[in-house]
Design a protein around this motif. Structure first.
Motif, short mmCIF file in Angstrom:
data_model
loop_
_atom_site.label_atom_id
_atom_site.label_comp_id
_atom_site.label_asym_id
_atom_site.label_seq_id
_atom_site.Cartn_x
_atom_site.Cartn_y
_atom_site.Cartn_z
N ALA C 75 51.61 -16.49 -13.43
CA ALA C 75 51.46 -15.04 -13.66
C ALA C 75 51.27 -14.26 -12.36
CB ALA C 75 50.27 -14.79 -14.57
N GLY C 76 51.18 -14.94 -11.22
CA GLY C 76 51.02 -14.22 -9.96
C GLY C 76 49.97 -14.90 -9.09
N PHE C 77 49.81 -14.37 -7.86
CA PHE C 77 48.78 -14.90 -6.97
C PHE C 77 47.63 -13.89 -6.94
CE2 PHE C 77 52.48 -17.14 -5.15
CZ PHE C 77 51.99 -18.45 -5.23
N LEU C 78 46.43 -14.42 -7.04
CA LEU C 78 45.26 -13.56 -6.97
C LEU C 78 44.66 -13.68 -5.57
CD1 LEU C 78 42.89 -11.99 -8.57
CD2 LEU C 78 41.79 -14.23 -8.57
N VAL C 79 44.47 -12.53 -4.91
CA VAL C 79 43.84 -12.54 -3.59
C VAL C 79 42.35 -12.34 -3.79
CG1 VAL C 79 43.75 -11.46 -1.31
CG2 VAL C 79 45.93 -11.58 -2.54
N TRP C 80 41.58 -13.27 -3.28
CA TRP C 80 40.13 -13.30 -3.51
C TRP C 80 39.42 -13.16 -2.16
CZ3 TRP C 80 37.30 -13.24 -7.85
CH2 TRP C 80 35.96 -13.62 -7.79
N ARG C 81 38.51 -12.20 -2.08
CA ARG C 81 37.90 -11.90 -0.78
C ARG C 81 36.39 -12.15 -0.82
NH1 ARG C 81 38.35 -5.79 0.64
NH2 ARG C 81 36.92 -5.71 -1.14
N THR C 82 35.88 -12.72 0.24
CA THR C 82 34.43 -12.92 0.34
C THR C 82 33.94 -12.25 1.61
OG1 THR C 82 34.66 -15.07 -0.69
CG2 THR C 82 32.59 -14.64 0.46
N ASN C 83 32.95 -11.40 1.44
CA ASN C 83 32.33 -10.78 2.61
C ASN C 83 31.31 -11.79 3.13
OD1 ASN C 83 30.56 -9.37 4.30
ND2 ASN C 83 31.12 -7.42 3.32
N THR C 84 31.59 -12.41 4.24
CA THR C 84 30.73 -13.51 4.68
C THR C 84 29.40 -13.04 5.26
OG1 THR C 84 31.97 -13.53 6.73
CG2 THR C 84 32.61 -15.15 5.10
N LEU C 85 29.26 -11.75 5.48
CA LEU C 85 27.96 -11.24 5.94
C LEU C 85 27.02 -11.04 4.77
CD1 LEU C 85 28.73 -8.64 8.76
CD2 LEU C 85 27.96 -10.99 8.96
N THR C 86 27.56 -10.49 3.68
CA THR C 86 26.71 -10.20 2.52
C THR C 86 26.78 -11.31 1.48
OG1 THR C 86 28.48 -9.03 1.42
CG2 THR C 86 27.03 -7.71 2.81
N GLY C 87 27.80 -12.12 1.56
CA GLY C 87 27.98 -13.20 0.59
C GLY C 87 28.63 -12.75 -0.71
N THR C 88 29.01 -11.50 -0.80
CA THR C 88 29.62 -11.02 -2.05
C THR C 88 31.12 -11.34 -2.06
OG1 THR C 88 29.86 -8.90 -0.99
CG2 THR C 88 28.01 -9.13 -2.50
N ASP C 109 35.33 -2.54 9.38
CA ASP C 109 35.37 -3.21 10.68
C ASP C 109 34.03 -3.87 11.02
OD1 ASP C 109 37.90 -2.27 10.80
OD2 ASP C 109 37.62 -0.92 12.50
N ASP C 110 32.99 -3.49 10.26
CA ASP C 110 31.64 -3.99 10.58
C ASP C 110 31.32 -5.31 9.88
OD1 ASP C 110 31.23 -1.73 12.10
OD2 ASP C 110 30.58 -0.58 10.35
N SER C 111 32.22 -5.77 9.01
CA SER C 111 31.95 -7.00 8.28
C SER C 111 32.95 -8.08 8.63
CB SER C 111 32.04 -6.73 6.77
OG SER C 111 30.81 -6.23 6.31
N THR C 112 32.61 -9.32 8.27
CA THR C 112 33.59 -10.41 8.41
C THR C 112 33.95 -10.89 7.01
OG1 THR C 112 31.79 -11.95 8.68
CG2 THR C 112 32.88 -11.21 10.69
N TYR C 113 35.16 -11.36 6.88
CA TYR C 113 35.66 -11.73 5.56
C TYR C 113 36.35 -13.08 5.62
CZ TYR C 113 35.02 -6.74 4.76
OH TYR C 113 34.48 -5.49 4.66
N SER C 114 36.43 -13.67 4.45
CA SER C 114 37.21 -14.89 4.30
C SER C 114 38.03 -14.71 3.02
CB SER C 114 36.27 -16.08 4.19
OG SER C 114 36.99 -17.20 3.78
N TYR C 115 39.25 -15.19 3.02
CA TYR C 115 40.13 -14.96 1.87
C TYR C 115 40.57 -16.28 1.24
CZ TYR C 115 40.52 -10.09 3.20
OH TYR C 115 40.23 -8.78 3.50
N SER C 116 40.67 -16.26 -0.07
CA SER C 116 41.28 -17.37 -0.79
C SER C 116 42.39 -16.78 -1.64
CB SER C 116 40.28 -18.04 -1.72
OG SER C 116 39.17 -18.46 -0.98
N VAL C 117 43.36 -17.60 -1.98
CA VAL C 117 44.42 -17.13 -2.87
C VAL C 117 44.51 -18.11 -4.03
CG1 VAL C 117 46.91 -16.78 -3.11
CG2 VAL C 117 45.74 -15.95 -1.08
#
Lengths: 211, 224, 406
Positions: C75-88, C109-117
């Motif tokens: 059905a598609g690719f889901l882009v999933w984001r995690t704010n690694t500073l806040t953990g959300t 620009d003040d946060s860092t992120y990590s992405y999963s697909v």
């Protein structure tokens, strides 16, 4: 008579009025022209009023807090100083802003979208030409090369169009004329279809002669 | 003073906008400048609209030639202002969008302004015919080239072009009018367009620099 | 207030829990897959990086598809984001079929992120391992425009150089332009016949550089008009143009030593509507019968209507525009036409001022560069393709890169 009939008649009478100008200037055309000027000037004023003054300036500043737009309002207000004889010269400030912005922006836009893109296009086309393709392609691309270069020579201001240089510039004008002719020929049919559209309106919607 | 400050504004704004093209975080300046323009233009319209009213009102009051048409113009202008400002007949009232169908303002646009517009545009058919007629009497090489190119393109877009030259054998198909028309569009026409466009951009650059450097400033008036 | 705080804490707790759950079993997700074909597929590899040449606030996510799109039930690719500073964590987007990249513009620009697909197959999320941490940032210079800057500086430098050398008194030659020589003749004829001249500075507003070019020419024409004491009629479509044109004409009258002869009514607003304006200009032409008509600025379809009407009243007509589609009509219906660049050069020519003329020389340098580039490009490619010359190939590629604006 319902609204639709009245509106069709109104549109038809105005259409005929404007068309009558082709024969000669006359009272009927003058009335249509006067209506056209008044109605359209009012239309645009109202459109600008709601779209720019209300939506951009008022909503933008008061409701969305985009105070940067206040600069535009101040410059706009300066424009109105023209109404007051002695300080009318202040209206030059917003004018200077607009001319400066236009010069700066358009200089870059034309440079990238016209000059850079067209040089790139020409180089690209001619590059392919000598790398392959049949004779037909080769001639076409050679023509693009010669046409672009001689056309540019026509626009060259620093040298008199005499002798060999003049001859090359002359070839450039021939290319320009082909370009103009092509545009002309290309447009004729679409202009005819505009007229057919109005005639169709008169015959179908108004006179109902054609179904 | 009356010219120096405008010159300063002009040069500063122009230079900043040139610079903004290269700086990603400054690109919104271009958008802001465009919004400023919209706002200034609507203020300026008070001058333009005022001028329209004054010119026609003077004609009416002096009863000068054609004053009756000025009455019509003023009436038309006034009706649009009233129906548009108060959104008369707007299904959503004063809060409704100005382009809402059914309002008197839109009805006037649809049944008065729109047919006038389309018909004036359609007059081009007559003018294109008269201009073509004049072109037919081409007197020099340039005019003849223009005419021939126009004729081939025109013919190439009609069934007549196909009928006239479909006897030409396939190996010379480029000489068939529709193909010839395509070739003209894609080769010599393209070359001419490119020369014109490159020339235009260089013309704009040199004129813009004259404006930004304050060499060309007649439109800003004098020191009076 | 306390209750709200509690709810907020619960939300943070639950979402952290969900995040941990979604991250922890990543490797087992594939083994949980009941579809026989999806279990054969390798993991999705995700890369996230700061979007280049932007003002910050954007991260580009790219991933490889080991073959999920070919599965039935995809059905598609889901882009999933995690704010690694806040953990959300949150889902950002479900991308359409065939897409392997996503530009996330909702980051700070003040946060860092990590992405999963995650590949969405039959209602299941087959999640990738998270990408490396990434932070968005703004760039101070758009690297794609390096050549635009260099070439722009060369051309602008040439213009300024010639302006300066003209200022120092260097004599510059410029060829004549027939259309410009006709201007004085046209004004003179109007004076002799005791008829006005009509000036239309196009139908665009002051945000079009062609309108400004039209007004700069108006400055010169108005000076001649003032000297000859001819009448000028200038209907305008935009109010700003009216204000600017009045300044221009007034200045010309003052320069010509006839300030008293000027009046504001020489320039009058008609309507902003394109064809309403044309209807009025046509009316003016047939009623006032100007001896000369000038159409200088940006024009659209109305060009031919006006030029043909002017032709029908026997006026001398000088036109000029940088709208390529309208040039043929002016060429066909007017006595003289300033083609494209000539419109912008006209005011410099008419002013006769050395500095202005110098700027035209600078533009000629631009044309020379254009011609050289085109010719060198063609020669380099021909040699490169005929003799497999490495150096010519290098030149060819360099030219392509230089003039690429995309």
């Amino acid at each position: 008579m319902d609204g639709a009939v009245i509106s069709t008649w109104l549109a038809a009478l105005l259409t005929l009025g404007i068309m009558s100008f082709v024969y000669k200037d006359n009272l009927y055309y003058k009335i249509c022209e006067a209506i056209f000027i008044g109605i359209s000037a009012g239309y645009w004023f109202i459109t600008y009023f709601w779209d720019s003054l209300y939506r951009i300036a008022w909503i933008g500043v008061v409701h969305e807090g985009r105070y940067v737009l206040l600069g535009g309002v101040v410059l706009g207000a300066m424009m109105l100083m023209r109404l007051f004889g002695k300080i009318g010269w202040i209206a030059r400030w917003p004018l200077a802003f607009i001319v400066g912005a236009t010069a700066g922006l358009k200089m870059m836009v034309y440079f990238t979208t016209n000059a850079m893109a067209q040089i790139h296009g020409t180089v690209d086309d001619t590059m392919v030409a000598f790398g392959g393709g049949d004779l037909y392609d080769l001639i076409g691309r050679l023509v693009i090369l010669i046409g672009t270069v001689t056309g540019l020579i026509y626009f060259y201001f620093s040298k008199e169009h005499k002798g060999l240089f003049g001859g090359v510039a002359k070839v450039g004008t021939w290319f320009l004329m082909i370009t103009f002719g092509a545009s002309f020929g290309y447009t004729v049919m679409s202009r005819m279809s505009l007229l057919l559209g109005r005639i169709e309106f008169l015959l179908t919607d108004w006179l109902k002669l054609v179904k | 003073m009356k010219r120096q400050i405008p010159m300063l504004i002009l040069s500063a704004v122009g230079t900043l906008l040139v610079v903004s093209v290269f700086i990603p975080s400054a690109r919104h300046w271009q958008e802001d400048a465009s919004l400023y323009f919209d706002i200034i233009a609507v203020f300026a319209f008070f001058l333009g609209g005022g001028n329209l009213i004054r010119v026609h009102a003077e004609k009416v009051s002096r009863k000068s030639a054609g004053w009756i048409y000025s009455v019509v113009t003023l009436l038309g202008f006034g009706i649009m202002l009233v129906t548009g400002l108060f959104k008369i007949g707007n299904p959503n009232g004063i809060a409704g969008d100005i382009s809402q169908a059914g309002s008197y303002f839109q009805l006037l646009f649809q049944y008065v302004m729109s047919p006038l517009n389309s018909t004036m545009y359609a007059l081009l058919a007559f003018y294109v015919a008269s201009a073509s007629y004049r072109a037919f009497r081409a007197k020099n090489t340039e005019a003849t080239i223009l005419l021939v190119a126009a004729f081939v393109i025109l013919l190439g877009r009609t069934a007549l072009g196909v009928l006239l030259t479909n006897w030409i054998p396939a190996q010379f198909s480029v000489l068939q009018v529709p193909n010839l028309a395509i070739w003209i569009m894609n080769a010599p026409n393209l070359a001419g367009q490119r020369a014109i466009m490159i020339g235009i951009s260089l013309g704009v650059i040199s004129m813009s620099l004259r404006l930004l450097l304050g060499i060309e400033r007649s439109y800003l008036g004098g020191d009076n | 207030m306390l209750a709200l705080l509690r709810i907020a804490k619960s939300i943070v707790f639950i979402s952290s829990l969900l995040f941990v759950i979604s991250i922890l079993p990543t490797h087992s997700v594939y083994s949980r897959d009941t579809s026989p074909s999806s279990s054969d597929l390798g993991p999705i590899t995700v890369r996230a990086f700061d979007t280049d040449n932007d003002a910050g606030g954007s991260i580009t996510v790219e991933w490889d598809d080991p073959g999920y799109e070919r599965l039935s039930g995809f059905a598609g690719f889901l882009v999933w984001r995690t704010n690694t500073l806040t953990g959300t964590s949150d889902s950002v987007e479900v991308t359409p079929f065939g897409t392997r990249t996503y530009d996330d513009r909702s980051v700070s620009d003040d946060s860092t992120y990590s992405y999963s697909v995650a590949a969405l197959v039959n209602g299941e999320r087959l999640m990738s391992t998270p990408s490396m941490q990434v932070r968005s940032s703004k760039q101070w210079f758009d690297g794609r425009l390096t050549w635009v800057l260099i070439l722009g500086l060369i051309i602008c430098g040439a213009v300024i150089y010639f302006i300066e050398s003209a200022k120092r008194g260097t004599k510059l030659f410029l060829r004549r332009i027939a259309g410009l020589e006709a201007i004085d003749e046209a004004v003179g004829r109007a004076t002799e016949m005791g008829r006005p001249i009509l000036f239309v500075a196009g139908i665009q507003d002051m945000d079009d550089v062609q309108t400004i070019a039209g007004l700069t020419i108006l400055g010169s024409i108005a000076r001649t008009v003032a000297e000859y004491d001819t009448k000028i009629n200038m209907p305008v479509r935009a109010s700003l143009v009216m204000t600017a044109a009045r300044e221009t004409i007034k200045h010309a009258y003052v320069t010509a030593g006839r300030p008293d002869a000027y009046n504001d009514d020489m320039v009058h607003y008609v309507t902003d509507e394109q064809f309403g304006f044309v209807a009025a200009v046509d009316g003016i032409m047939v009623r006032e019968r100007p001896a000369a008509c000038f159409f200088l600025g940006a024009f659209f379809a109305e060009s031919l209507i006006m030029a043909e009407t002017g032709n029908s009243i026997g006026a001398i007509q000088v036109a000029g525009t940088a709208m390529p589609a309208q040039l043929p009509f002016f060429v066909a219906a007017c006595d003289y036409t300033l083609i494209g660049e000539e419109l912008f050069a006209a005011s410099a020519y008419l002013s006769g001022e050395p500095r202005q003329l110098g700027s035209l020389k600078g533009a000629d340098v631009g044309k020379a560069i254009a011609m050289i580039v085109i010719l060198v490009g063609v020669i380099a490619t021909t040699i490169a393709s005929a003799w497999n010359s490495e150096s010519m190939l290098w030149i060819e590629n360099l030219l392509r890169q230089m003039f690429s604006t995309g």
